[in-house]
Write a protein that holds these residues in place. Structure first.
Motif, PDB file in Angstrom:
ATOM      1  N   SER A   1       0.824  -1.216   0.000  1.00  0.00           N
ATOM      2  CA  SER A   1       0.000   0.000   0.000  1.00  0.00           C
ATOM      3  C   SER A   1       0.853   1.260   0.000  1.00  0.00           C
ATOM      4  O   SER A   1       0.600   2.195  -0.778  1.00  0.00           O
ATOM      5  N   ALA A   2       1.862   1.296   0.869  1.00  0.00           N
ATOM      6  CA  ALA A   2       2.709   2.487   0.955  1.00  0.00           C
ATOM      7  C   ALA A   2       3.493   2.690  -0.335  1.00  0.00           C
ATOM      8  O   ALA A   2       3.616   3.818  -0.831  1.00  0.00           O
ATOM      9  N   TRP A   3       4.017   1.599  -0.880  1.00  0.00           N
ATOM     10  CA  TRP A   3       4.775   1.667  -2.137  1.00  0.00           C
ATOM     11  C   TRP A   3       3.888   2.185  -3.259  1.00  0.00           C
ATOM     12  O   TRP A   3       4.263   3.105  -4.000  1.00  0.00           O
TER      13      TRP A   3
ATOM     14  N   GLU B   1      -0.500   2.812 -14.029  1.00  0.00           N
ATOM     15  CA  GLU B   1      -1.403   2.390 -12.955  1.00  0.00           C
ATOM     16  C   GLU B   1      -1.316   0.871 -12.742  1.00  0.00           C
ATOM     17  O   GLU B   1      -1.298   0.403 -11.597  1.00  0.00           O
ATOM     18  N   ASP B   2      -1.257   0.116 -13.826  1.00  0.00           N
ATOM     19  CA  ASP B   2      -1.162  -1.340 -13.697  1.00  0.00           C
ATOM     20  C   ASP B   2       0.164  -1.761 -13.074  1.00  0.00           C
ATOM     21  O   ASP B   2       0.214  -2.669 -12.234  1.00  0.00           O
ATOM     22  N   ARG B   3       1.236  -1.106 -13.477  1.00  0.00           N
ATOM     23  CA  ARG B   3       2.571  -1.500 -12.998  1.00  0.00           C
ATOM     24  C   ARG B   3       2.838  -1.062 -11.568  1.00  0.00           C
ATOM     25  O   ARG B   3       3.744  -1.604 -10.916  1.00  0.00           O
ATOM     26  N   ASN B   4       2.095  -0.070 -11.097  1.00  0.00           N
ATOM     27  CA  ASN B   4       2.391   0.496  -9.784  1.00  0.00           C
ATOM     28  C   ASN B   4       1.217   0.471  -8.810  1.00  0.00           C
ATOM     29  O   ASN B   4       1.305   1.043  -7.728  1.00  0.00           O
ATOM     30  N   GLY B   5       0.144  -0.190  -9.199  1.00  0.00           N
ATOM     31  CA  GLY B   5      -0.960  -0.363  -8.271  1.00  0.00           C
ATOM     32  C   GLY B   5      -0.618  -1.350  -7.171  1.00  0.00           C
ATOM     33  O   GLY B   5       0.382  -2.087  -7.248  1.00  0.00           O
ATOM     34  N   THR B   6      -1.441  -1.395  -6.150  1.00  0.00           N
ATOM     35  CA  THR B   6      -1.188  -2.268  -5.000  1.00  0.00           C
ATOM     36  C   THR B   6      -0.997  -3.724  -5.409  1.00  0.00           C
ATOM     37  O   THR B   6      -0.124  -4.422  -4.885  1.00  0.00           O
TER      38      THR B   6
ATOM     39  N   ILE C   1      13.837   2.127   1.226  1.00  0.00           N
ATOM     40  CA  ILE C   1      14.293   3.220   2.085  1.00  0.00           C
ATOM     41  C   ILE C   1      13.143   3.616   2.994  1.00  0.00           C
ATOM     42  O   ILE C   1      11.996   3.743   2.539  1.00  0.00           O
ATOM     43  N   THR C   2      13.439   3.830   4.260  1.00  0.00           N
ATOM     44  CA  THR C   2      12.433   4.385   5.167  1.00  0.00           C
ATOM     45  C   THR C   2      12.948   5.693   5.758  1.00  0.00           C
ATOM     46  O   THR C   2      14.155   5.867   5.965  1.00  0.00           O
ATOM     47  N   VAL C   3      12.023   6.606   6.006  1.00  0.00           N
ATOM     48  CA  VAL C   3      12.320   7.853   6.704  1.00  0.00           C
ATOM     49  C   VAL C   3      11.357   7.933   7.884  1.00  0.00           C
ATOM     50  O   VAL C   3      10.136   7.893   7.701  1.00  0.00           O
ATOM     51  N   ASP C   4      11.910   7.990   9.068  1.00  0.00           N
ATOM     52  CA  ASP C   4      11.096   7.957  10.288  1.00  0.00           C
ATOM     53  C   ASP C   4      10.150   6.754  10.269  1.00  0.00           C
ATOM     54  O   ASP C   4       8.958   6.855  10.599  1.00  0.00           O
ATOM     55  N   ASP C   5      10.690   5.615   9.826  1.00  0.00           N
ATOM     56  CA  ASP C   5       9.988   4.321   9.782  1.00  0.00           C
ATOM     57  C   ASP C   5       8.883   4.241   8.732  1.00  0.00           C
ATOM     58  O   ASP C   5       8.122   3.266   8.710  1.00  0.00           O
ATOM     59  N   GLN C   6       8.783   5.228   7.846  1.00  0.00           N
ATOM     60  CA  GLN C   6       7.791   5.199   6.778  1.00  0.00           C
ATOM     61  C   GLN C   6       8.486   4.972   5.434  1.00  0.00           C
ATOM     62  O   GLN C   6       9.510   5.600   5.146  1.00  0.00           O
ATOM     63  N   LEU C   7       7.928   4.078   4.600  1.00  0.00           N
ATOM     64  CA  LEU C   7       8.536   3.804   3.308  1.00  0.00           C
ATOM     65  C   LEU C   7       8.672   5.084   2.502  1.00  0.00           C
ATOM     66  O   LEU C   7       7.729   5.884   2.414  1.00  0.00           O
ATOM     67  N   ALA C   8       9.866   5.280   1.890  1.00  0.00           N
ATOM     68  CA  ALA C   8      10.144   6.537   1.198  1.00  0.00           C
ATOM     69  C   ALA C   8      10.836   6.347  -0.140  1.00  0.00           C
ATOM     70  O   ALA C   8      11.119   7.336  -0.823  1.00  0.00           O
ATOM     71  N   GLY C   9      11.113   5.114  -0.541  1.00  0.00           N
ATOM     72  CA  GLY C   9      11.793   4.892  -1.805  1.00  0.00           C
ATOM     73  C   GLY C   9      12.435   3.524  -1.852  1.00  0.00           C
ATOM     74  O   GLY C   9      12.157   2.659  -1.004  1.00  0.00           O
TER      75      GLY C   9
ATOM     76  N   ALA D   1      28.555  -4.614  -9.657  1.00  0.00           N
ATOM     77  CA  ALA D   1      27.099  -4.512  -9.741  1.00  0.00           C
ATOM     78  C   ALA D   1      26.752  -3.073 -10.085  1.00  0.00           C
ATOM     79  O   ALA D   1      27.615  -2.188 -10.072  1.00  0.00           O
ATOM     80  N   TRP D   2      25.463  -2.839 -10.409  1.00  0.00           N
ATOM     81  CA  TRP D   2      24.994  -1.463 -10.559  1.00  0.00           C
ATOM     82  C   TRP D   2      24.062  -1.124  -9.402  1.00  0.00           C
ATOM     83  O   TRP D   2      23.482  -2.015  -8.773  1.00  0.00           O
ATOM     84  N   VAL D   3      23.914   0.165  -9.140  1.00  0.00           N
ATOM     85  CA  VAL D   3      22.981   0.630  -8.116  1.00  0.00           C
ATOM     86  C   VAL D   3      22.001   1.609  -8.747  1.00  0.00           C
ATOM     87  O   VAL D   3      22.382   2.461  -9.554  1.00  0.00           O
ATOM     88  N   GLY D   4      20.727   1.442  -8.420  1.00  0.00           N
ATOM     89  CA  GLY D   4      19.686   2.366  -8.851  1.00  0.00           C
ATOM     90  C   GLY D   4      18.828   2.760  -7.660  1.00  0.00           C
ATOM     91  O   GLY D   4      18.725   1.997  -6.689  1.00  0.00           O
ATOM     92  N   TYR D   5      18.181   3.918  -7.727  1.00  0.00           N
ATOM     93  CA  TYR D   5      17.459   4.411  -6.557  1.00  0.00           C
ATOM     94  C   TYR D   5      16.377   5.393  -6.977  1.00  0.00           C
ATOM     95  O   TYR D   5      16.447   6.034  -8.025  1.00  0.00           O
ATOM     96  N   TRP D   6      15.349   5.480  -6.157  1.00  0.00           N
ATOM     97  CA  TRP D   6      14.353   6.546  -6.285  1.00  0.00           C
ATOM     98  C   TRP D   6      13.855   6.900  -4.887  1.00  0.00           C
ATOM     99  O   TRP D   6      13.861   6.075  -3.979  1.00  0.00           O
ATOM    100  N   VAL D   7      13.420   8.153  -4.739  1.00  0.00           N
ATOM    101  CA  VAL D   7      12.937   8.664  -3.455  1.00  0.00           C
ATOM    102  C   VAL D   7      11.671   9.468  -3.706  1.00  0.00           C
ATOM    103  O   VAL D   7      11.538  10.138  -4.738  1.00  0.00           O
ATOM    104  N   ALA D   8      10.745   9.404  -2.796  1.00  0.00           N
ATOM    105  CA  ALA D   8       9.497  10.164  -2.896  1.00  0.00           C
ATOM    106  C   ALA D   8       9.780  11.643  -3.140  1.00  0.00           C
ATOM    107  O   ALA D   8      10.715  12.220  -2.576  1.00  0.00           O
ATOM    108  N   SER D   9       8.952  12.256  -3.972  1.00  0.00           N
ATOM    109  CA  SER D   9       9.224  13.624  -4.431  1.00  0.00           C
ATOM    110  C   SER D   9       9.300  14.637  -3.292  1.00  0.00           C
ATOM    111  O   SER D   9      10.099  15.578  -3.349  1.00  0.00           O
ATOM    112  N   HIS D  10       8.494  14.457  -2.251  1.00  0.00           N
ATOM    113  CA  HIS D  10       8.493  15.454  -1.178  1.00  0.00           C
ATOM    114  C   HIS D  10       9.750  15.400  -0.321  1.00  0.00           C
ATOM    115  O   HIS D  10       9.975  16.293   0.506  1.00  0.00           O
TER     116      HIS D  10
END
Length: 218
Positions: free
Chosen positions: A38-40, A63-68, A92-100, A115-124
């Motif tokens: 849900s959080a993701w 929507e299909d690829r990122n829905g619950t 990634i969590t920030v203050d125990d909440q999923l963030a990326g 190996a390679w590394v990739g990452y994303w973080v919530a916009s806010h």
């Protein structure tokens, strides 16, 4: 003779890393859980404009690829690849909440150990120090517990926020890959950045701490 290790475990995974205190809050990294769905999905759907233009082209709607209901399949696939030693998937969590997410992929052992590394973080949370802290913890983990020698990251030249993350951490730019990856419906150029263990003998987290970009909570 040594007793065999637990089934399904590989160097560097599963693991829990952190926390580090940054401007945005308390950053930690852990393995993905089925209950993250849900959080993701909430972040991914909300941040479509922020994320879609930087991610590889894939079939189906956003929507299909990122829905619950898309998360269980992704979670299962990441878990299977991790158990085979091919990837190290983290959220990634920030203050125990999923963030990326931070994903280490295409893990190759033997004489390459890369190996390679990739990452994303919530916009806010962009600009709050979350991505550098998370990537630093994961790369240090790769160089130590996971026993890797080289980590690469490829980023589109237009992705200024992601480039800043790598530059803050001291990744070196090694070249430009022309028409490297199909992103947002076209073949896009990507800069290649990399680090090896020799570049950061004291680790990336220690670099963030020395620069005053993060602290270790007491």
């Amino acid at each position: 003779m040594d007793a065999p290790g637990p089934q399904g475990r590989h160097p560097g995974w599963p693991a829990k890393l952190g926390p580090l205190q940054v401007n945005a809050g308390l950053v930690a990294v852990r393995g993905p859980r089925l209950l993250d769905a849900s959080a993701w999905s909430r972040i991914r759907l909300r941040d479509r404009e922020h994320l879609e233009r930087w991610e590889p082209t894939a079939p189906g709607s956003w929507e299909d690829r990122n829905g619950t209901f898309a998360w269980p399949g992704q979670w299962s696939s990441l878990r299977a690849l991790a158990r085979r030693g091919m990837t190290l998937p983290f959220v990634i969590t920030v203050d125990d909440q999923l963030a990326g997410q931070v994903t280490v992929g295409n893990v190759i052992r033997g004489s390459l150990c890369s190996a390679w590394v990739g990452y994303w973080v919530a916009s806010h949370l962009i600009g709050g120090g979350v991505a550098p802290a998370a990537v630093a913890m994961v790369v240090d983990h790769c160089f130590m517990a996971a026993g890797l020698h080289r980590i690469e990251a490829t980023v589109r030249p237009e992705n200024a926020a992601s480039l800043r993350v790598l530059e803050k951490l001291g990744f070196r730019q090694e070249g430009l890959f022309k028409r490297y990856l199909d992103v947002a419906g076209d073949w896009r150029d990507h800069f290649c950045y990399a680090l090896t263990t020799e570049d950061v003998p004291d680790g990336l987290v220690s670099r963030l701490l020395a620069d005053g970009r993060a602290t270790i909570p007491r």
